[in-house]
Write an enzyme that holds these catalytic residues in place. Structure first.
Site, mmCIF file in Angstrom:
data_model
loop_
_atom_site.group_PDB
_atom_site.id
_atom_site.type_symbol
_atom_site.label_atom_id
_atom_site.label_comp_id
_atom_site.label_asym_id
_atom_site.label_seq_id
_atom_site.Cartn_x
_atom_site.Cartn_y
_atom_site.Cartn_z
ATOM 1 N N GLU A 137 -3.469 -0.138 7.900
ATOM 2 C CA GLU A 137 -2.332 0.300 8.716
ATOM 3 C C GLU A 137 -2.460 -0.286 10.105
ATOM 4 O O GLU A 137 -3.567 -0.397 10.643
ATOM 5 C CB GLU A 137 -2.267 1.837 8.874
ATOM 6 C CG GLU A 137 -1.751 2.563 7.674
ATOM 7 C CD GLU A 137 -1.672 4.082 7.885
ATOM 8 O OE1 GLU A 137 -1.415 4.524 9.031
ATOM 9 O OE2 GLU A 137 -1.888 4.802 6.903
ATOM 10 N N ARG A 155 0.854 -1.178 0.000
ATOM 11 C CA ARG A 155 0.000 0.000 0.000
ATOM 12 C C ARG A 155 0.893 1.233 0.000
ATOM 13 O O ARG A 155 1.712 1.411 0.897
ATOM 14 C CB ARG A 155 -0.904 0.010 1.232
ATOM 15 C CG ARG A 155 -1.694 1.300 1.359
ATOM 16 C CD ARG A 155 -2.723 1.278 2.497
ATOM 17 N NE ARG A 155 -3.410 2.557 2.538
ATOM 18 C CZ ARG A 155 -3.319 3.438 3.544
ATOM 19 N NH1 ARG A 155 -2.622 3.167 4.620
ATOM 20 N NH2 ARG A 155 -3.955 4.594 3.478
ATOM 21 N N HIS A 185 -3.018 10.881 0.559
ATOM 22 C CA HIS A 185 -2.506 10.680 1.917
ATOM 23 C C HIS A 185 -1.912 12.021 2.375
ATOM 24 O O HIS A 185 -0.720 12.156 2.588
ATOM 25 C CB HIS A 185 -1.482 9.544 1.948
ATOM 26 C CG HIS A 185 -1.245 8.964 3.321
ATOM 27 N ND1 HIS A 185 -1.396 7.622 3.613
ATOM 28 C CD2 HIS A 185 -0.856 9.545 4.481
ATOM 29 C CE1 HIS A 185 -1.115 7.410 4.893
ATOM 30 N NE2 HIS A 185 -0.775 8.559 5.447
ATOM 31 N N TYR A 201 -4.470 1.211 15.386
ATOM 32 C CA TYR A 201 -3.216 1.167 16.136
ATOM 33 C C TYR A 201 -3.415 0.891 17.622
ATOM 34 O O TYR A 201 -2.595 0.271 18.263
ATOM 35 C CB TYR A 201 -2.480 2.509 16.028
ATOM 36 C CG TYR A 201 -1.855 2.800 14.678
ATOM 37 C CD1 TYR A 201 -2.618 3.280 13.617
ATOM 38 C CD2 TYR A 201 -0.495 2.614 14.472
ATOM 39 C CE1 TYR A 201 -2.039 3.565 12.391
ATOM 40 C CE2 TYR A 201 0.092 2.900 13.245
ATOM 41 C CZ TYR A 201 -0.680 3.372 12.210
ATOM 42 O OH TYR A 201 -0.101 3.646 11.008
ATOM 43 N N GLU A 212 -7.572 8.429 6.118
ATOM 44 C CA GLU A 212 -7.833 9.043 7.419
ATOM 45 C C GLU A 212 -8.349 10.465 7.338
ATOM 46 O O GLU A 212 -7.707 11.392 7.850
ATOM 47 C CB GLU A 212 -6.557 9.026 8.266
ATOM 48 C CG GLU A 212 -6.009 7.635 8.489
ATOM 49 C CD GLU A 212 -4.870 7.628 9.492
ATOM 50 O OE1 GLU A 212 -4.365 8.692 9.845
ATOM 51 O OE2 GLU A 212 -4.507 6.526 9.928
ATOM 52 N N ASN A 245 -7.482 1.592 9.502
ATOM 53 C CA ASN A 245 -6.203 1.839 10.174
ATOM 54 C C ASN A 245 -6.435 1.717 11.665
ATOM 55 O O ASN A 245 -7.224 2.463 12.243
ATOM 56 C CB ASN A 245 -5.666 3.234 9.853
ATOM 57 C CG ASN A 245 -5.199 3.366 8.418
ATOM 58 O OD1 ASN A 245 -5.214 2.393 7.658
ATOM 59 N ND2 ASN A 245 -4.775 4.548 8.035
HETATM 60 C C1 PNW Z 1 -1.408 7.250 10.735
HETATM 61 N N1 PNW Z 1 -5.220 6.653 15.967
HETATM 62 O O1 PNW Z 1 -2.307 8.103 11.434
HETATM 63 C C2 PNW Z 1 -1.044 7.874 9.375
HETATM 64 O O2 PNW Z 1 -1.888 7.391 8.349
HETATM 65 C C3 PNW Z 1 0.392 7.676 8.960
HETATM 66 O O3 PNW Z 1 0.725 8.564 7.906
HETATM 67 C C4 PNW Z 1 1.300 7.858 10.144
HETATM 68 O O4 PNW Z 1 2.652 7.806 9.808
HETATM 69 C C5 PNW Z 1 0.930 6.806 11.166
HETATM 70 O O5 PNW Z 1 -0.381 7.013 11.596
HETATM 71 C C6 PNW Z 1 1.803 6.820 12.407
HETATM 72 O O6 PNW Z 1 1.583 7.972 13.169
HETATM 73 C C7 PNW Z 1 -2.985 7.707 12.584
HETATM 74 O O7 PNW Z 1 -6.239 7.274 16.281
HETATM 75 C C8 PNW Z 1 -4.092 8.432 12.966
HETATM 76 O O8 PNW Z 1 -4.895 5.724 16.672
HETATM 77 C C9 PNW Z 1 -4.842 8.091 14.087
HETATM 78 C C10 PNW Z 1 -4.455 7.021 14.845
HETATM 79 C C11 PNW Z 1 -3.374 6.297 14.484
HETATM 80 C C12 PNW Z 1 -2.631 6.647 13.367
#
Ligand code: PNW
Length: 479
Positions: free
Chosen positions: A383, A84, A129, A316, A174, A314
């Site tokens: 992600e 991706r 992005h 995390y 996002e 995405n």
């Molecule tokens: C991502 N959350 O953003 C982005 O898509 C990437 O470009 C970036 O490098 C990556 O995170 C690492 O920071 C996020 O709410 C936005 O948990 C929100 C969250 C996580 C990641």
């Protein structure tokens, strides 16, 4: 398995695809080469280097614009079948409009995509992005509905040029983060602090832009090209901070104001009911005769609803949420509209970034939530990754990935959720927006001090390589 639970001893299904993810601005460099136009991120950082923690910029980044052959070698070495990445809008349309097409930019991506396919790697191409052409920002950026039309023009050019080889498209990455950070907190471009109303207008325009690209694909390209297209949403999995009904409501608010805000219009049909009523009520009490949450017209609702072929997720981390009650009426603000305060579980492992704690079971719970609430047919986890200091010995990242992937696998095998693929963030260390090079998400190390931008596998990269080869998260799985 819970946070400290067992890692699954089952194998990932043969049809499941492993991959890795990046984004143009974070890896490409070559910010003004071969006819590329200026993006809002180029301007934002050049204008004031203090906006980035280590006063660095992405002018060179990983130099992937030149070193893409090496990137493909890394992907081959990992053994993944999905990559991706994003296409830079101003590299294709220097001022964002179709008035000037930069053939060198188109040729670059064409060559890259062909080489990927030859290596047996399927591209997932993100159209946006975060690197909006500066000219379009000056035209009003994501507050101006016309930007949705320009996005459609850009998408059409991408479909026409790359669509024979690209079968999975992601329109916008996002939208929530762009709107809240760029138009609310003001920490990313355009640096506006419009937390009362700009964040809502931004969301509407991004959804219209996504829908525009979807319909152009549907009407003009799908029949010949036969690909799939959707958007990529980011969210935490939100747990109530306690068993109280108030905190359960807090977790629901948190989810509706983050995930539902974007997912409901696309997958269900309008903003979440909770958002509509809360923001309308607060707006009325704050002296407005209409809601600060802009309504979709009936036509727009129809236009946006159903514009997906899969769910790009995405994921995390998690949050614990509390309902704060109704207060500060008179101070219009998204966060007060939401009415929650959030934290993290006491036993969740912290990373080197403040927002990222390991909450692996949140992955399984979130996949189930998305599956049951939004009926997307297919989910790609686009992600998921861990921040660390960049050393090659990154056991913390292995622990994180192993536990999250185990929960993802449980969602597939135990819960029947159709997760078709996973692209970990990130293939390699890269420019982490306003964190500069201080935060490292790569499973491959990049030496930003060497002109070569030398790439070296971290231990997590070697670990992932083995998982991809064996489809197994532990030493040996049940056959
Ligand atoms: C991502 N959350 O953003 C982005 O898509 C990437 O470009 C970036 O490098 C990556 O995170 C690492 O920071 C996020 O709410 C936005 O948990 C929100 C969250 C996580 C990641």
């Amino acid at each position: 398995p819970g946070i400290l639970g067992q890692i699954s001893n089952k194998k990932f299904p043969e049809s499941f695809q492993f991959g890795a993810a990046t984004a143009a601005y974070q890896i490409e460099g070559a910010w003004d080469e071969d006819g590329k136009g200026e993006s809002m991120w180029d301007r934002f950082i050049h204008e004031d280097p203090d906006r980035v923690k280590d006063r660095q910029n992405a002018d060179i980044a990983c130099d992937s614009y030149h070193k893409w052959r090496e990137d493909i070698e890394l992907l081959k070495e990992l053994g993944v079948t999905l990559y991706r990445f994003s296409v830079s809008w101003p590299r294709i349309l220097p001022n964002g409009t179709p008035n000037k097409i930069n053939q060198a930019g188109i040729d670059h991506y064409k060559t890259f995509i062909k080489a990927l396919k030859e290596a047996g790697i399927e591209p997932i191409v993100t159209l946006y992005h975060w690197d909006l052409p500066q000219h379009l920002l000056e035209l009003g950026g994501w507050l101006n509905e016309q930007i949705a039309d320009y996005f459609g023009e850009y998408a059409r050019i991408a479909f026409k040029n790359f669509g024979d080889d690209v079968k999975i498209w992601a329109t916008i990455n996002e939208p929530k983060s762009t709107c809240l950070i760029g138009y609310g907190a003001g920490d990313s471009p355009p640096g506006l602090k419009l937390v009362a109303d700009g964040v809502y207008q931004c969301a509407k325009v991004q959804l219209l832009a996504h829908a525009k690209a979807y319909h152009i694909y549907d009407d003009e390209f799908r029949a010949q090209q036969g690909g799939r297209i959707s958007l990529v949403l980011d969210t935490t999995y939100n747990e109530p901070a306690s068993d109280s009904d108030a905190d359960k409501f807090g977790a629901e608010l948190e989810t509706e104001f983050n995930l539902g805000w974007y997912a409901n219009p696309v997958y269900i049909g309008d903003w979440p009911e909770l958002m509509k009523t809360r923001i309308a009520n607060r707006s009325r009490q704050e002296g407005y005769s209409f809601s600060r949450l802009p309504e979709f017209t009936a036509e727009q609702l129809k236009y946006v609803n159903g514009t997906f072929d899969y769910f790009g997720l995405n994921m995390y981390t998690g949050l614990t949420a509390q309902y704060t009650g109704e207060f500060d009426i008179g101070e219009p603000n998204y966060y007060l509209d939401k009415g929650t305060s959030t934290s993290h579980g006491a036993d969740w492992t912290p990373s080197t970034v403040s927002w990222l704690y390991s909450y692996p079971v949140g992955m399984r719970k979130l996949l189930n939530l998305v599956w049951n609430k939004y009926n997307p047919g297919t989910i790609y986890v686009t992600e998921n990754g861990w921040a660390s200091d960049g050393s090659l010995n990154d056991q913390g990242r292995i622990d994180y990935l192993q536990a999250y992937l185990s929960n993802l696998l449980d969602a597939i095998l135990e819960d029947g959720v159709n997760v078709a693929g996973y692209t970990t963030w990130s293939l390699m260390d890269n420019f982490e927006w306003t964190e500069g090079y201080t935060q490292k998400f790569g499973i491959i190390h990049v030496d930003f001090d060497s002109p070569n931008r030398t790439r070296t596998f971290k231990e997590s990269g070697r670990w992932y390589q083995k998982v991809v080869a064996t489809r197994c998260l532990i030493d040996s799985c049940d056959e």
